[in-house]
Design a protein around this motif. Structure first.
Motif, PDB file in Angstrom:
ATOM      1  N   CYS A 232     -21.642 -19.374  36.197  1.00  0.00           N
ATOM      2  CA  CYS A 232     -21.173 -18.276  37.050  1.00  0.00           C
ATOM      3  C   CYS A 232     -21.295 -18.625  38.607  1.00  0.00           C
ATOM      4  O   CYS A 232     -20.832 -18.042  39.448  1.00  0.00           O
ATOM      5  CB  CYS A 232     -21.785 -17.079  36.899  1.00  0.00           C
ATOM      6  N   GLU A 233     -21.698 -19.965  38.820  1.00  0.00           N
ATOM      7  CA  GLU A 233     -22.323 -20.023  40.255  1.00  0.00           C
ATOM      8  C   GLU A 233     -21.086 -20.202  41.234  1.00  0.00           C
ATOM      9  O   GLU A 233     -21.288 -19.610  42.435  1.00  0.00           O
ATOM     10  CB  GLU A 233     -23.022 -21.352  40.301  1.00  0.00           C
ATOM     11  N   HIS A 234     -20.015 -20.721  40.841  1.00  0.00           N
ATOM     12  CA  HIS A 234     -18.799 -20.637  41.694  1.00  0.00           C
ATOM     13  C   HIS A 234     -17.839 -19.283  42.027  1.00  0.00           C
ATOM     14  O   HIS A 234     -17.158 -19.067  42.708  1.00  0.00           O
ATOM     15  CB  HIS A 234     -17.981 -21.727  41.322  1.00  0.00           C
ATOM     16  N   LEU A 235     -18.504 -18.222  41.117  1.00  0.00           N
ATOM     17  CA  LEU A 235     -17.880 -16.889  41.102  1.00  0.00           C
ATOM     18  C   LEU A 235     -18.910 -15.882  41.403  1.00  0.00           C
ATOM     19  O   LEU A 235     -18.791 -14.883  40.715  1.00  0.00           O
ATOM     20  CB  LEU A 235     -16.861 -16.753  39.769  1.00  0.00           C
ATOM     21  N   VAL A 257     -26.780 -15.162  31.153  1.00  0.00           N
ATOM     22  CA  VAL A 257     -25.829 -15.597  32.265  1.00  0.00           C
ATOM     23  C   VAL A 257     -26.479 -16.902  32.351  1.00  0.00           C
ATOM     24  O   VAL A 257     -27.745 -17.239  32.380  1.00  0.00           O
ATOM     25  CB  VAL A 257     -25.792 -14.781  33.618  1.00  0.00           C
ATOM     26  N   THR A 258     -25.540 -18.137  32.623  1.00  0.00           N
ATOM     27  CA  THR A 258     -26.063 -19.395  33.012  1.00  0.00           C
ATOM     28  C   THR A 258     -25.533 -19.636  34.245  1.00  0.00           C
ATOM     29  O   THR A 258     -24.212 -19.325  34.740  1.00  0.00           O
ATOM     30  CB  THR A 258     -25.644 -20.651  32.009  1.00  0.00           C
ATOM     31  N   SER A 259     -26.495 -20.026  35.450  1.00  0.00           N
ATOM     32  CA  SER A 259     -25.692 -20.353  36.615  1.00  0.00           C
ATOM     33  C   SER A 259     -26.623 -21.389  37.386  1.00  0.00           C
ATOM     34  O   SER A 259     -28.007 -21.331  36.835  1.00  0.00           O
ATOM     35  CB  SER A 259     -25.752 -19.293  37.596  1.00  0.00           C
ATOM     36  N   ARG A 260     -26.271 -22.174  38.160  1.00  0.00           N
ATOM     37  CA  ARG A 260     -27.042 -23.228  39.241  1.00  0.00           C
ATOM     38  C   ARG A 260     -27.877 -22.090  40.081  1.00  0.00           C
ATOM     39  O   ARG A 260     -28.579 -22.838  40.829  1.00  0.00           O
ATOM     40  CB  ARG A 260     -26.408 -24.123  39.363  1.00  0.00           C
ATOM     41  N   GLU A 261     -27.561 -20.997  40.224  1.00  0.00           N
ATOM     42  CA  GLU A 261     -28.035 -20.197  41.467  1.00  0.00           C
ATOM     43  C   GLU A 261     -28.145 -18.617  40.763  1.00  0.00           C
ATOM     44  O   GLU A 261     -27.230 -18.480  40.098  1.00  0.00           O
ATOM     45  CB  GLU A 261     -27.411 -20.427  42.497  1.00  0.00           C
ATOM     46  N   LYS A 375     -22.185 -37.713  36.213  1.00  0.00           N
ATOM     47  CA  LYS A 375     -21.576 -37.802  37.565  1.00  0.00           C
ATOM     48  C   LYS A 375     -20.504 -36.693  37.436  1.00  0.00           C
ATOM     49  O   LYS A 375     -20.490 -35.764  38.762  1.00  0.00           O
ATOM     50  CB  LYS A 375     -20.680 -39.224  37.920  1.00  0.00           C
ATOM     51  N   ALA A 376     -20.001 -36.334  36.507  1.00  0.00           N
ATOM     52  CA  ALA A 376     -18.941 -35.353  36.439  1.00  0.00           C
ATOM     53  C   ALA A 376     -19.788 -33.997  36.745  1.00  0.00           C
ATOM     54  O   ALA A 376     -19.256 -32.804  37.326  1.00  0.00           O
ATOM     55  CB  ALA A 376     -18.380 -35.069  34.889  1.00  0.00           C
ATOM     56  N   ALA A 377     -20.711 -33.661  35.856  1.00  0.00           N
ATOM     57  CA  ALA A 377     -21.676 -32.421  36.317  1.00  0.00           C
ATOM     58  C   ALA A 377     -22.049 -32.356  37.797  1.00  0.00           C
ATOM     59  O   ALA A 377     -22.184 -31.166  38.399  1.00  0.00           O
ATOM     60  CB  ALA A 377     -23.056 -32.521  35.226  1.00  0.00           C
ATOM     61  N   LEU A 378     -22.285 -33.439  38.295  1.00  0.00           N
ATOM     62  CA  LEU A 378     -22.741 -33.299  39.591  1.00  0.00           C
ATOM     63  C   LEU A 378     -21.588 -33.022  40.770  1.00  0.00           C
ATOM     64  O   LEU A 378     -21.785 -32.672  41.605  1.00  0.00           O
ATOM     65  CB  LEU A 378     -23.770 -34.639  40.334  1.00  0.00           C
ATOM     66  N   ASP A 379     -20.431 -33.733  40.284  1.00  0.00           N
ATOM     67  CA  ASP A 379     -19.133 -33.510  40.978  1.00  0.00           C
ATOM     68  C   ASP A 379     -18.896 -32.083  41.023  1.00  0.00           C
ATOM     69  O   ASP A 379     -18.437 -31.366  41.999  1.00  0.00           O
ATOM     70  CB  ASP A 379     -17.958 -34.137  40.368  1.00  0.00           C
ATOM     71  N   TRP A 380     -19.087 -31.375  39.834  1.00  0.00           N
ATOM     72  CA  TRP A 380     -18.688 -30.059  39.718  1.00  0.00           C
ATOM     73  C   TRP A 380     -19.560 -29.161  40.731  1.00  0.00           C
ATOM     74  O   TRP A 380     -19.112 -28.342  41.281  1.00  0.00           O
ATOM     75  CB  TRP A 380     -19.218 -29.578  38.274  1.00  0.00           C
ATOM     76  N   SER A 381     -20.822 -29.442  41.017  1.00  0.00           N
ATOM     77  CA  SER A 381     -21.767 -28.699  41.976  1.00  0.00           C
ATOM     78  C   SER A 381     -21.335 -29.018  43.179  1.00  0.00           C
ATOM     79  O   SER A 381     -21.018 -28.407  44.332  1.00  0.00           O
ATOM     80  CB  SER A 381     -23.218 -29.052  41.747  1.00  0.00           C
ATOM     81  N   TYR A 382     -21.203 -30.509  43.662  1.00  0.00           N
ATOM     82  CA  TYR A 382     -20.766 -30.812  44.967  1.00  0.00           C
ATOM     83  C   TYR A 382     -19.502 -30.342  45.492  1.00  0.00           C
ATOM     84  O   TYR A 382     -19.353 -30.096  46.883  1.00  0.00           O
ATOM     85  CB  TYR A 382     -20.911 -32.529  44.747  1.00  0.00           C
ATOM     86  N   GLN A 431     -31.296 -22.667  46.276  1.00  0.00           N
ATOM     87  CA  GLN A 431     -30.902 -21.840  45.615  1.00  0.00           C
ATOM     88  C   GLN A 431     -29.604 -22.458  44.548  1.00  0.00           C
ATOM     89  O   GLN A 431     -29.651 -21.872  43.458  1.00  0.00           O
ATOM     90  CB  GLN A 431     -30.112 -20.564  46.340  1.00  0.00           C
ATOM     91  N   LYS A 432     -29.171 -23.371  44.837  1.00  0.00           N
ATOM     92  CA  LYS A 432     -28.090 -23.826  43.941  1.00  0.00           C
ATOM     93  C   LYS A 432     -28.397 -24.989  43.274  1.00  0.00           C
ATOM     94  O   LYS A 432     -27.744 -25.714  42.716  1.00  0.00           O
ATOM     95  CB  LYS A 432     -26.862 -24.474  45.079  1.00  0.00           C
TER      96      LYS A 432
END
Length: 489
Positions: A232-235, A257-261, A375-382, A431-432
């Motif tokens: 959910c972090e990007h929305l 919910v799962t989210s990086r923040e 790397k793909a997982a970190l790209d998603w965040s970055y 937070q992220k």
């Protein structure tokens, strides 16, 4: 108390206001059927057949799952479901007692009816869901899974937070599996990583639930279901609005919910997901002690799946500990490293740790793209950071250990990045889940995961600014040491 013997399939048992029709595998409260899953009914039958006696956990598992290896938590979840089903204002939880260190006992009086009474035959409740098949066991998460299973039906809205690769989706899906029988209208995974437009959130939800085009949230008012809102972090704003609406309009929905923040929505209970436990140096004495740590358990389990006959030996312990430590106990990183065992062996995997993103590129082909490689997982965040957040993340990567805010300002502040702005950006990165904030002797310090720092350093090098900020870092640390200012560990 009584012990029942020689029960037949057409036997009818009575306890309190309940009637258990063994032949129809049906429990009635008065004339209303209880919604109990097949495993819960199996457990109930074993317990009532031994009413007044203690049945051990091992015996229950052996009878209910005779051809499967299951975790204790499976049994505990179904016992909890039975207790919820039999809870009433007069008896409370007075049917199934936990006997510490021994097992469970059905403590209510049970009578066998003189003859079977005809009852309406209800089609067995088949849980509705869209959960993917789980191909590997979940390791090292029993405490977190158990806590979520117990709390979620009561709290209704909980958010698993943590960095990429920590296993948020894995934990959420395991919780969903264990709660399948609890929710009349099913358990549903809603993967929000598949959309980027906030305006599509509600439509994506209703499509996932099979409610048809144009359906509004009013259709969920009477649903008794668990929704897993994944990624959910990007929305954040749209998800917050959706959740607050559902909590108000659909009182029998539960939301995980799962989210990086955090979403910062009303009623949110945060559940930070820690890394798996990495063994300390003192655990290198024996293989048995070493295998007691969850990071090791996961790595060895996945290595055995890749290389037939893989066995952990005493001479391997130091290498495996270094792999687990350098990869921060991150489940995704450990799985990807274990996948290289057959090609590189342990020594080769350890040797590649300094170049971890090339090492961790052989991903799981069946996973969604963002979970196939680290790397793909970190790209998603970055890629979802603002340009200023990306810049700060890159520059802070020159710190080789924990650092405080003063040190960060001294090394990376410049004309275009004022100190006040830097403080806000660093709080946002915490937070992220891209930075961690910890208290050391009462002072706040920031720290990178090794994998996140390696990723950010690579980005800084590609920007052409790595040498500049390495020199600024070296100069600042040298000056701080000469001034006896403790700015980094």
């Amino acid at each position: 108390m009584n012990s029942l013997k020689d029960l037949h399939s057409d036997t009818v048992l009575r306890f309190g206001p309940y009637t258990f029709h063994l032949n129809q595998r049906l429990v009635l409260h008065g004339d209303q059927p209880l919604r109990l899953g097949g495993r819960a009914l199996d457990i109930l039958q074993v317990l009532v057949e031994h009413a007044g006696s203690v049945v051990s956990k091992d015996e229950l598992i052996a009878q209910v799952w005779p051809r499967s290896v299951v975790e204790d938590i499976n049994l505990r979840v179904h016992i909890a479901a039975l207790r919820r089903a039999f809870r009433d204002e007069h008896n409370g939880d007075g049917y199934i007692a936990t006997i510490p260190q021994r097992g469970y006992s059905f403590v209510a009086s049970v009578q066998q009816a003189s003859q079977a009474v005809p009852v309406p035959i209800e089609t067995a409740h088949q849980p509705r869901h869209n959960l993917p098949a789980r191909l590997t066991p979940v390791i090292g998460r029993d405490a977190m899974v158990g806590s979520l299973v117990r709390q979620l039906p009561v709290r209704r809205f909980m958010t698993l937070v943590g960095p990429c690769g920590i296993g948020k989706t894995t934990v959420a899906l395991r919780v969903a599996e264990l709660l399948l029988q609890h929710y009349r209208d099913g358990v549903w995974l809603v993967d929000l990583a598949m959309i980027d437009d906030p305006a599509q959130v509600v439509d994506h939800l209703t499509r996932t639930l099979g409610l048809g085009v144009g359906t509004t949230l009013q259709a969920l008012e009477q649903w008794h279901a668990l929704l897993i809102l994944d990624n959910c972090e990007h929305l954040q704003e749209s998800c917050r609005t959706l959740i607050e609406t559902l909590l108000t309009s659909a009182p029998r929905l539960s939301l995980l919910v799962t989210s990086r923040e955090p979403l910062l929505a009303s009623g949110e209970t945060l559940m930070p997901l820690p890394p798996l436990v990495v063994p300390p140096a003192s655990a290198l004495r024996s293989v048995e002690e070493f295998m007691g740590y969850s990071a090791v358990q996961l790595f060895v389990s996945r290595a055995r799946a890749r290389q037939q006959g893989f066995a952990l030996r005493e001479q391997d312990l130091k290498a495996v500990r270094e792999i687990c430590r350098r990869l921060d106990g991150l489940p995704l990183a450990l799985e990807l490293a274990a996948a290289q065992i057959d090609a590189l062996a342990l020594v080769g995997v350890q040797a590649q740790l300094d170049n971890c993103f090339q090492l961790l590129t052989q991903g799981r082909r069946t996973a969604v793209p963002r979970h196939q490689t680290l790397k793909a997982a970190l790209d998603w965040s970055y890629e979802r950071l603002s340009p200023q957040e990306q810049t700060v993340l890159q520059r802070l990567a020159v710190f080789k250990s924990a650092f405080n805010l003063e040190a960060a300002k001294g090394v990376i502040s410049c004309a275009t990045l004022q100190s006040a702005n830097l403080t806000c950006v660093m709080e946002s990165l915490v937070q992220k889940s891209l930075l961690s904030l910890e208290l050391v002797n009462g002072a706040s310090r920031y720290r990178f995961l090794n994998t996140t720092r390696s990723y950010a350093l690579e980005k800084l090098e590609h920007s052409g600014a790595l040498r500049t900020y390495e020199m600024r870092y070296a100069g600042y640390i040298s000056h701080a040491r000469s001034s006896d200012r403790h700015v980094a560990l």
